[in-house]
Design an enzyme around this catalytic site. Structure first.
Site, PDB file in Angstrom:
ATOM      1  CG  ASP A 490      28.682  27.165 -35.868  1.00  0.00           C
ATOM      2  OD1 ASP A 490      28.276  28.068 -35.109  1.00  0.00           O
ATOM      3  OD2 ASP A 490      29.773  27.218 -36.454  1.00  0.00           O
ATOM      4  CD  GLU A 493      24.131  31.967 -33.764  1.00  0.00           C
ATOM      5  OE1 GLU A 493      24.083  31.770 -34.982  1.00  0.00           O
ATOM      6  OE2 GLU A 493      24.892  31.371 -33.004  1.00  0.00           O
ATOM      7  CG  ASP A 566      33.054  32.198 -34.503  1.00  0.00           C
ATOM      8  OD1 ASP A 566      33.028  31.024 -34.081  1.00  0.00           O
ATOM      9  OD2 ASP A 566      32.579  32.533 -35.592  1.00  0.00           O
TER      10      ASP A 566
END
Lengths: 755, 558
Positions: A490, A493, A566
């Site tokens: 997770d 980015e 999300d």
């Protein structure tokens, strides 16, 4: 959604500069020195300046650029345009070419061009591309076309509107300010402007698809500029951790794939720009250029990137499956997932301790609900130090995993890229000693804030560091792990809570002096790659890895699953998940899904049931929830009923072993949820799907007619109280196996019907 | 009957006769099948009737005899799935899994647990009977007291009314006197002014007049001030509330607006707080020892349960297996109601109830109390001469005092009436078995938190000096097996807090585990004799009987 925290095109200088140029208003480039070299077609692009250009006058005079055209088997044309580094005034810094995305064997499939042909009385050049298609290079101004042999009808073209621009690296002139500031963050931009922009036209196209990741309720990309467009903002490709993203926006979220497909009933084609810097793409509405004779059978697009080179692939089609296959021949096909990975996954932030895990697991059995994977989010760690356990909550992680494994179940733990800056933490200690972190503009380890507080980020661009990272997953190095444990990446980015736009500063420096701005969109890809390789190493190449990643780039399909991040528990997000997951599938990532139930907020019971019903169709099928939400494991649904079934037949396009199917059936009725799970080939090491085709092809591509309708309009979920449009059923009603019951016969004449 | 016959695999012996005919009906009546089709691995009945011993029907159930332990019906999906589900191993007969018979060992343990549980129930039932007796006694007493209080209230009201009338009369007289005096003064002043026009004198007289009206002002003032201050309190709370709202707005706004004024670390924490729900205000005390505040500001803190790590965590399912595991029933039996406040076992009478209770109760329970008041009032009324002016100051004060005292007595009686009526309105269970819970609170300490559960009132979580309301009494649920408290303090970004207290049979009242399975939805377990029911005991004894008779002969334990 904190709009102000993110830049729009007008706050992004390269985008603002490029976007409002009129067609053919720039100094253009002309082809010269055309030659065949080692089977490539090579040329020089000479800048042609009709008059003094006040903008470019500031720096050095533009140098010529180098153009390289290559042809690959199956209908793929590659175009590269880069600086001429051999020129006397060439920059010492090389522009970034994204490594390790294109398949290593692509070069073996290159067609050796023997010759080229003069066309249009010497004003153009044509060359062989594939059966029925030719490459075409117009000389002045330069324009590239893929076109049909014979009719000469163009399929895809570049620079037909003369919008090509290439900001060459140059010396800073006196008094020039290259810095960019945004919300208190300063980007030093030591190399100045270096953006590239150009137009691409898809001829004969009615729709264009692709370029994830954006939240959208439409599969087809809507125009972003031109007549009829109200809020004009280009599609942004910039991997960002966006809190509570909107369900319908051109805004870029967690991943980026600069690949666009065009489609009409007549033909399909594709275009892929291998570039990992921030990209902005306009889909232009007919009449955007004020041309009176607007050609409605063509879709024009405009592509802008902050840095890098032009390295683009044209896919000739002509069918949609051909385009997918051609794209897959460049970036790879889906890694064959293990059987458990395509079954149902149960996740929550957080299953908080061993007892919670045992209780959730037992409840699945108690309700006879098959599930295969239980997930642990960040709270399972010792203070967000990945590869560790909170030993109070999880005193015996091995035993916990073994208990699950005894029932054929697996566990997934989260491992994020932000490494806690704590000298007593072995990963940090090693990484800082070895100099393995990304550096900031001053040369120190980049220090940003994330879950673990003050954190640094391993430089995943460096192959040596990726190997080091991969070794962290060995059973010895990852204490408390067992062979049935798999991984979730997770925040890759990367998410940096106190960074500009919640990510890393663009002037941070990677391996080989590459600036973060040049490789930003691929950071998560390399992280995912390193993690997947870690699991592969752990199993000595005999255990297929399972790694879920949030950030992605072209080629991520080779390393594991992707989910849409999300999302929110509302009907619009449910609806948007369909085009989002399908878009991922169209751009190679066919193993993907959205959080069932919606991550933020509490879904009303009917929404949750609907989401399970739809979720059964996501290739990656996982329920997940924020820690503020109420518990919502499927047995808590009460008396609501829903039913969804999905069968994907194959044996051809996936090269499955005989009698093996990707097969999922999911029923929620009579107070319980049942998922008759899928059957896939036995665990064989490193299998891959041999086709670029997506799992969802039954909906999009596999149906001979009416297919577009079935995909693009998933229906008004809320209004369809009757179990209608989502229900796909098999023609036979034989019982298929759950994962706990592996030896039951499957009928071999599945067929697909849309009810 | 023998079920060793493979064809009859998975059938409950009590159902065997159903399968004896040549043609058998599906139990739901949908179809028929022949005996040859029984357990032939092909599902004929959608309800699974024809495949009790195989996994062919998804709706089927497999019966394992589990001699030495409890017979079990398992989902047909468990048959031959490679996992041993029946302790006798009968669900895995295809040879792919080796399932040893563990029923004897498991059964022995189960019997021990069951015996222990039965003991608990037996003791609990005795305790429950005692409690019910006491409860009924207390209830009758409370009812009687309420009746008496109500009649006292009525009479007291009349007395107060009389006193009030007298008081008003006196006040009226005083008022008249005062006016007269003022008039007189005014007249005198005017005369003085006329006779002596010197400024100093005038001033002096002015001074004089203000002095007397000043007294009145003070009276008025203090009254006004009281009202004002009461209003103040209201506005204070209101403004505090709106401040809080504003504060919240400011805080959430600050994320986007003031980001530039923050340090890098503050900004990082602020952004993280969006996901974690960590209040932005906490950022202020963050700066400092990084290591320490990373520990204390981890998002886990915000869902308390993450940091609670005792072994005795809550169970979600209060099933029998879970109960077997509880050995806390062995503790010394103590009837808390016999102890004065029974603090020793975590239960106590909370201060505020003690206060409202004791002061009035001692008074009202004194039989001479009412007559005393009555007499005093009569004396006062008689002693007062209404026709005498000027009013006798000490007598007036006396009347006022009596009025005030009686009035406050009345309001105390009234509040007692209303609190007692409020109490008696509640549902205390079929046999009033929860009546004695009313004035008790139960406490449980779980790491740094102390949970206070006051049935019929409220529940809270206390950490040091800060108290979080988990909810106000809502109702019983699941036929008195659950106490529900709802509408507690609101969670940041979440629901109002609520607490469910699951009751299970135990010899004393005791809160054991408290947990937060979902954000801000708490779950506690409490053992109490109130739910030790005879029926359940019979059920358990039956089960034990079954377990004992089904023991294999060669393992006679007794």
């Amino acid at each position: 959604w904190k709009k102000d925290e993110f830049r729009n095109c007008n706050q992004t200088p390269f985008c603002k500069r490029a976007r409002f140029r009129a067609p053919h208003s720039l100094p253009h480039y002309a082809v010269s020195d055309l030659a065949i070299s080692e089977g490539h077609l090579k040329a020089r692009l000479l800048p042609w300046r009709p008059s003094v250009d006040p903008v470019n006058d500031a720096g050095d005079p533009p140098r010529s650029l180098l153009l390289l055209l290559s042809v690959y088997q199956g209908g793929v044309l590659r175009l590269k345009i880069d600086e001429d580094y051999s020129a006397p005034s060439a920059p010492s810094k090389k522009r970034f070419e994204v490594p390790d995305v294109v398949l290593p064997d692509l070069e073996d499939r290159r067609l050796w061009l023997p010759r080229f042909f003069s066309a249009e009385d010497g004003a153009a050049t044509s060359f062989y591309l594939s059966d029925g298609f030719e490459g075409f290079l117009r000389h002045d101004p330069f324009e590239i076309e893929v076109r049909r042999e014979g009719s000469k009808d163009p399929v895809v073209s570049l620079n037909s509107h003369g919008l090509f621009d290439f900001e060459q690296l140059r010396q800073k002139t006196e008094g020039e300010d290259w810095e960019e500031r945004f919300r208190g963050h300063t980007d030093t931009r030591p190399y100045g402007p270096q953006s590239i922009s150009f137009d691409v036209s898809f001829h004969g196209a009615e729709f264009v698809y692709g370029i994830p990741e954006h939240a959208s309720t439409s599969l087809a990309l809507r125009p972003t500029k031109g007549p009829g467009v109200e809020e004009s903002e280009p599609y942004r490709l910039f991997n960002l951790d966006v809190f509570e993203y909107l369900d319908d926006s051109a805004f870029g979220i967690y991943g980026s794939i600069p690949f666009m497909l065009s489609h009409s009933l007549k033909s399909s084609s594709g275009f892929f720009w291998l570039n990992s810097a921030e990209m902005q793409i306009d889909v232009l509405a007919p009449g955007w250029d004020n041309s009176t004779a607007s050609d409605k059978s063509r879709i024009d697009t405009f592509w802008m990137s902050e840095a890098g080179i032009l390295d683009a692939f044209f896919f000739v089609g002509p069918g949609p499956k051909d385009v997918l296959r051609q794209y897959a021949s460049v970036t790879g096909t889906l890694a064959m997932p293990q059987e458990f990975a395509i079954a149902y996954h149960q996740c929550r932030w957080n299953y908080r301790d061993e007892e919670d895990v045992a209780s959730v697991d037992a409840s699945f059995d108690e309700h006879d609900i098959p599930y295969d994977v239980l997930w642990l989010d960040i709270e399972h760690t010792d203070g967000k130090r990945y590869f560790t356990w909170d030993r109070v909550l999880f005193p015996n992680p091995e035993e916990m995993q073994k208990k699950l494994a005894a029932k054929g179940r697996h566990m997934v733990t989260i491992v994020d890229p932000h490494i806690k800056r704590d000298d007593s933490y072995h990963v940090h200690k090693e990484a800082s000693e070895k100099g393995y972190y990304v550096k900031d503009a001053t040369g120190k380890d980049f220090d940003g804030w994330c879950w673990s507080g003050s954190s640094s980020y391993p430089d995943m661009l460096n192959p040596e560091i990726r190997e080091w990272w991969a070794d962290k997953f060995s059973l010895n190095n990852y204490g408390g792990s067992t062979p049935s444990l798999y991984i979730w990446n997770d925040m890759n980015e990367p998410s940096v809570f106190n960074g500009p736009e919640i990510t890393m500063t663009r002037d941070a420096v990677h391996y080989g002096g590459i600036e973060h701005r040049e490789m930003h969109n691929a950071y998560g890809y390399y992280f995912h790659m390193a993690t997947a390789n870690g699991l592969l190493k752990r199993g000595n190449g005999n255990d297929r890895p399972f790694v879920l990643s949030r950030a992605f780039f072209a080629g991520s399909q080779r390393y594991g699953a992707i989910w849409t991040g999300d999302n929110t528990a509302d009907w619009d997000h449910l609806k948007a998940s369909v085009p989002m997951v399908l878009t991922l599938g169209l751009t190679g990532i066919s193993f993907s899904g959205a959080d069932v139930g919606g991550f933020f907020g509490n879904p009303e019971p009917e929404l949750l049931v609907r989401w399970y019903q739809l979720g059964a169709f996501y290739p990656f099928f996982r329920a997940h929830a924020h820690h503020d939400t109420r518990r919502r494991e499927p047995w808590l649904l009460g008396s609501l009923a829903a039913e969804g079934e999905l069968y994907v037949d194959d044996g051809k396009s996936y090269n499955f072993e005989h009698g093996a199917y990707i097969h999922r059936r999911f029923i929620f009725s009579d107070h319980k949820l049942t998922s008759y799970d899928l059957h896939s080939p036995p665990n064989v090491g490193l299998k891959k799907f041999t086709s670029g085709c997506t799992v969802e092809r039954i909906i999009l591509l596999g149906l001979p007619s009416g297919a577009e309708k079935a995909v693009i309009e998933p229906g008004n979920f809320k209004a369809d109280i009757e179990l209608g449009p989502l229900t796909l059923r098999a023609a036979t009603s034989s019982v298929a196996p759950t994962i706990r019951k592996p030896n039951v016969r499957i009928a071999d004449n599945w067929s697909i019907k849309v009810l | 009957t023998s079920i060793s016959n493979k064809q009859y695999l998975g059938i409950d012996p009590r159902d065997l006769s159903y399968y004896k005919s040549d043609v058998i009906k599906c139990i739901n009546g949908s179809k028929k099948f022949t005996r040859e089709q029984l357990n032939d691995e092909f599902c004929d009945c959608p309800d699974g009737t024809d495949e009790p011993g195989t996994s062919a029907c998804p709706e089927g159930k497999f019966y394992c005899q589990n001699a030495g332990h409890i017979p079990l019906k398992i989902f047909s999906s468990r048959v031959n799935d490679g996992i041993c589900d029946c302790c006798d191993g009968s669900d895995e007969y295809d040879g792919n899994a080796n399932c040893p018979n563990t029923c004897w060992e498991a059964g022995k343990a189960a019997r021990e647990r069951l015996k222990k549980k039965i003991e608990t129930f037996k003791e609990g039932i005795v305790a429950r009977k005692k409690e019910i007796e006491k409860a009924k006694e207390a209830y009758t007493k409370d009812e009687a007291e309420l009746a008496k209080l109500k009649s006292d209230e009525k009479m007291l009201k009349e007395l107060v009314q009389k006193l009030k009338e007298q008081k008003e009369r006196i006040e009226k007289l005083e008022q008249e006197e005062r006016l007269k005096k003022e008039k007189e003064e005014k007249r005198l002043r005017e005369e003085e002014e006329k006779s002596k026009e010197q400024e100093e004198k005038a001033e002096e007289s002015q001074q004089h007049s203000t002095d007397s009206s000043h007294e009145q002002e003070i009276l008025m003032d203090s009254h006004d001030r009281e009202i004002e201050s009461r209003n103040d309190d209201v506005t204070k709370t209101e403004s505090a509330a709106s401040d809080a709202v504003e504060q919240e707005n400011v805080d959430s706004g600050a994320i986007s607006d003031d980001a530039e004024g923050l340090s890098k670390e503050e900004l990082g924490r602020l952004v993280a707080s969006r996901w974690t729900g960590q209040e932005a205000s906490e950022k202020k005390d963050i700066i400092g020892n990084v290591e320490e505040d990373q520990v204390s500001h981890d998002p886990d803190e915000h869902y308390g349960y993450n940091s609670e790590t005792e072994e005795n965590r809550a169970k979600y399912d209060e099933d029998d297996r879970a109960n077997y595991d509880e050995d806390n029933f062995e503790d010394d039996q103590e009837d808390e109601y016999e102890d004065d406040n029974a603090v020793s076992d975590g239960s106590y009478i909370p201060d505020q109830y003690e206060k409202t209770g004791s002061a009035d109760t001692t008074d009202t329970s004194n039989p001479s109390w009412f007559g005393k008041i009555q007499r005093t009032v009569q004396n006062v009324l008689h002693a007062f001469n209404f026709f005498k002016t000027p009013v006798n100051v000490s007598e007036a004060a006396h009347i006022r005092k009596e009025y005030e005292e009686s009035n406050s007595k009345l309001s105390r009686v009234q509040s007692k009436v209303s609190s007692l009526s409020e109490k008696l309105k509640h549902d205390f269970g079929k046999e009033k078995e929860f009546y004695l819970f009313y004035d008790h609170c139960f406490e449980s300490k779980q790491n740094k938190y102390v949970y206070k559960i006051c049935p019929f009132k409220q529940a809270s979580q206390v950490e040091g000096h800060s108290t979080t309301r988990l909810g106000s009494w809502d109702k019983f649920e699941e036929s008195y097996r659950v106490m529900l408290f709802s509408n507690g303090d609101r969670c940041w970004n979440g629901p109002d807090r609520s607490l469910k207290v699951r009751l299970r049979c135990g010899v004393k009242n005791e809160v054991s585990d408290v947990d937060e399975p979902s954000r801000c939805e708490y779950l506690a377990f409490m053992s109490t004799p109130s739910v030790c029911l005879e029926d359940k005991l019979k059920e358990l004894e039956q089960k034990l009987g079954q377990l004992t008779t089904m023991q294999p002969q060669n393992h006679d334990e007794l």
